[in-house]
Design a protein around this motif. Structure first.
Motif, mmCIF file in Angstrom:
data_model
loop_
_atom_site.group_PDB
_atom_site.id
_atom_site.type_symbol
_atom_site.label_atom_id
_atom_site.label_comp_id
_atom_site.label_asym_id
_atom_site.label_seq_id
_atom_site.Cartn_x
_atom_site.Cartn_y
_atom_site.Cartn_z
ATOM 1 N N SER A 24 -80.066 26.807 65.224
ATOM 2 C CA SER A 24 -81.005 27.691 64.470
ATOM 3 C C SER A 24 -81.238 29.114 65.042
ATOM 4 C CB SER A 24 -82.492 26.868 64.573
ATOM 5 O OG SER A 24 -82.676 26.807 66.185
ATOM 6 N N ALA A 25 -80.318 29.376 65.891
ATOM 7 C CA ALA A 25 -80.454 30.900 66.639
ATOM 8 C C ALA A 25 -80.290 31.787 65.518
ATOM 9 C CB ALA A 25 -79.235 30.847 67.736
ATOM 10 N N TYR A 26 -79.352 31.761 64.616
ATOM 11 C CA TYR A 26 -79.032 32.648 63.542
ATOM 12 C C TYR A 26 -80.351 33.024 62.556
ATOM 13 C CZ TYR A 26 -77.340 35.174 59.406
ATOM 14 O OH TYR A 26 -77.011 35.969 58.583
ATOM 15 N N ASP A 27 -80.969 31.802 62.488
ATOM 16 C CA ASP A 27 -82.305 32.062 61.516
ATOM 17 C C ASP A 27 -83.251 32.539 62.292
ATOM 18 O OD1 ASP A 27 -80.954 30.341 59.721
ATOM 19 O OD2 ASP A 27 -81.780 28.355 60.571
ATOM 20 N N ARG A 28 -83.381 32.175 63.634
ATOM 21 C CA ARG A 28 -84.349 32.922 64.473
ATOM 22 C C ARG A 28 -84.145 34.429 64.602
ATOM 23 N NH1 ARG A 28 -83.819 28.515 67.916
ATOM 24 N NH2 ARG A 28 -82.629 29.591 69.329
ATOM 25 N N TYR A 29 -82.936 34.707 64.704
ATOM 26 C CA TYR A 29 -82.229 36.230 64.800
ATOM 27 C C TYR A 29 -82.619 36.985 63.688
ATOM 28 C CZ TYR A 29 -79.455 40.294 65.792
ATOM 29 O OH TYR A 29 -79.000 41.576 65.927
ATOM 30 N N VAL A 30 -82.347 36.507 62.461
ATOM 31 C CA VAL A 30 -82.658 37.142 61.385
ATOM 32 C C VAL A 30 -84.176 37.271 60.896
ATOM 33 C CG1 VAL A 30 -82.545 36.766 58.689
ATOM 34 C CG2 VAL A 30 -80.459 36.327 59.898
ATOM 35 N N ALA A 31 -84.910 36.046 61.322
ATOM 36 C CA ALA A 31 -86.412 36.254 61.426
ATOM 37 C C ALA A 31 -87.118 37.573 61.983
ATOM 38 C CB ALA A 31 -87.122 35.029 61.499
ATOM 39 N N HIS A 32 -86.292 37.433 63.326
ATOM 40 C CA HIS A 32 -86.680 38.656 64.159
ATOM 41 C C HIS A 32 -86.136 40.190 63.688
ATOM 42 C CE1 HIS A 32 -86.890 41.316 67.812
ATOM 43 N NE2 HIS A 32 -85.694 41.726 67.401
ATOM 44 N N LEU A 33 -85.194 40.291 63.116
ATOM 45 C CA LEU A 33 -84.780 41.364 62.416
ATOM 46 C C LEU A 33 -85.646 41.822 61.604
ATOM 47 C CD1 LEU A 33 -80.740 41.632 62.483
ATOM 48 C CD2 LEU A 33 -82.242 43.183 63.649
ATOM 49 N N ARG A 34 -85.826 40.936 60.460
ATOM 50 C CA ARG A 34 -86.865 41.397 59.335
ATOM 51 C C ARG A 34 -88.157 41.674 59.798
ATOM 52 N NH1 ARG A 34 -83.994 37.045 55.567
ATOM 53 N NH2 ARG A 34 -82.362 38.202 54.652
ATOM 54 N N ARG A 35 -88.617 41.048 60.818
ATOM 55 C CA ARG A 35 -89.973 41.322 61.077
ATOM 56 C C ARG A 35 -89.997 42.654 62.103
ATOM 57 N NH1 ARG A 35 -90.637 36.979 63.495
ATOM 58 N NH2 ARG A 35 -89.873 37.686 65.655
ATOM 59 N N GLU A 36 -89.117 42.932 63.073
ATOM 60 C CA GLU A 36 -89.223 44.027 63.803
ATOM 61 C C GLU A 36 -88.437 45.046 63.548
ATOM 62 O OE1 GLU A 36 -91.324 43.820 66.446
ATOM 63 O OE2 GLU A 36 -91.700 41.735 65.898
ATOM 64 N N HIS A 37 -87.644 44.935 62.890
ATOM 65 C CA HIS A 37 -86.413 46.046 62.426
ATOM 66 C C HIS A 37 -86.213 45.784 60.788
ATOM 67 C CE1 HIS A 37 -85.976 46.750 66.584
ATOM 68 N NE2 HIS A 37 -85.720 45.482 66.597
ATOM 69 N N PRO A 38 -87.193 46.319 60.026
ATOM 70 C CA PRO A 38 -87.000 45.799 58.547
ATOM 71 C C PRO A 38 -85.775 46.570 57.796
ATOM 72 C CG PRO A 38 -89.012 46.980 58.864
ATOM 73 C CD PRO A 38 -88.382 46.659 60.335
ATOM 74 N N ARG A 67 -70.007 36.086 66.652
ATOM 75 C CA ARG A 67 -69.162 37.017 67.359
ATOM 76 C C ARG A 67 -70.012 37.655 68.430
ATOM 77 N NH1 ARG A 67 -65.316 37.009 69.967
ATOM 78 N NH2 ARG A 67 -64.323 35.528 68.477
ATOM 79 N N MET A 68 -70.963 38.536 68.086
ATOM 80 C CA MET A 68 -71.637 39.303 69.102
ATOM 81 C C MET A 68 -72.091 38.333 69.996
ATOM 82 S SD MET A 68 -74.130 41.834 66.475
ATOM 83 C CE MET A 68 -75.175 40.716 65.793
ATOM 84 N N ARG A 69 -72.670 37.205 69.620
ATOM 85 C CA ARG A 69 -73.138 36.191 70.533
ATOM 86 C C ARG A 69 -72.240 36.091 71.694
ATOM 87 N NH1 ARG A 69 -75.814 30.526 68.831
ATOM 88 N NH2 ARG A 69 -76.392 29.789 70.479
ATOM 89 N N THR A 70 -70.959 35.637 71.272
ATOM 90 C CA THR A 70 -69.817 35.140 72.099
ATOM 91 C C THR A 70 -69.468 36.153 73.099
ATOM 92 O OG1 THR A 70 -69.196 33.688 70.427
ATOM 93 C CG2 THR A 70 -67.385 34.225 71.937
ATOM 94 N N ASP A 71 -69.371 37.386 72.261
ATOM 95 C CA ASP A 71 -69.009 38.569 73.365
ATOM 96 C C ASP A 71 -69.937 38.911 74.285
ATOM 97 O OD1 ASP A 71 -66.747 38.927 71.486
ATOM 98 O OD2 ASP A 71 -67.613 40.658 70.345
ATOM 99 N N ARG A 72 -71.350 38.693 73.852
ATOM 100 C CA ARG A 72 -72.388 39.001 74.931
ATOM 101 C C ARG A 72 -72.322 38.002 76.004
ATOM 102 N NH1 ARG A 72 -76.330 40.130 71.455
ATOM 103 N NH2 ARG A 72 -76.729 37.951 71.021
ATOM 104 N N GLN A 73 -72.105 36.650 75.918
ATOM 105 C CA GLN A 73 -72.166 35.551 76.642
ATOM 106 C C GLN A 73 -70.923 35.744 77.673
ATOM 107 O OE1 GLN A 73 -71.990 32.170 74.446
ATOM 108 N NE2 GLN A 73 -74.260 31.907 74.277
#
Length: 65
Positions: free
Chosen positions: A22-36, A48-54
């Motif tokens: 569910s990490a992707y769903d939470r990220y999309v919700a965050h983007l739409r709420r905080e950075h429309p 890919r971004m998540r793997t690179d960051r890890q």
């Protein structure tokens, strides 16, 4: 029948949270709420971004696979 559906929804939620599916769903919700105005990345780009960051984080430790 209704209680069975409720149980199955609960199991699905639990498995998605446990595996972090569910990490992707939470990220999309965050983007739409905080950075429309921000572009929402595809699921593949997000992973890919998540793997690179890890891999860049020394606290993540050794990655065997």
């Amino acid at each position: 029948m209704r209680s069975l559906r409720r149980v199955l929804r609960g199991v699905r939620w639990y498995v998605r949270e446990l595996t972090d599916e569910s990490a992707y769903d939470r990220y999309v919700a965050h983007l739409r709420r905080e950075h429309p105005d921000a572009r929402v990345p595809s699921r593949r780009d997000f992973e890919r971004m998540r793997t690179d960051r890890q891999e860049q984080d020394p606290r993540q430790g050794f990655r065997c696979c």
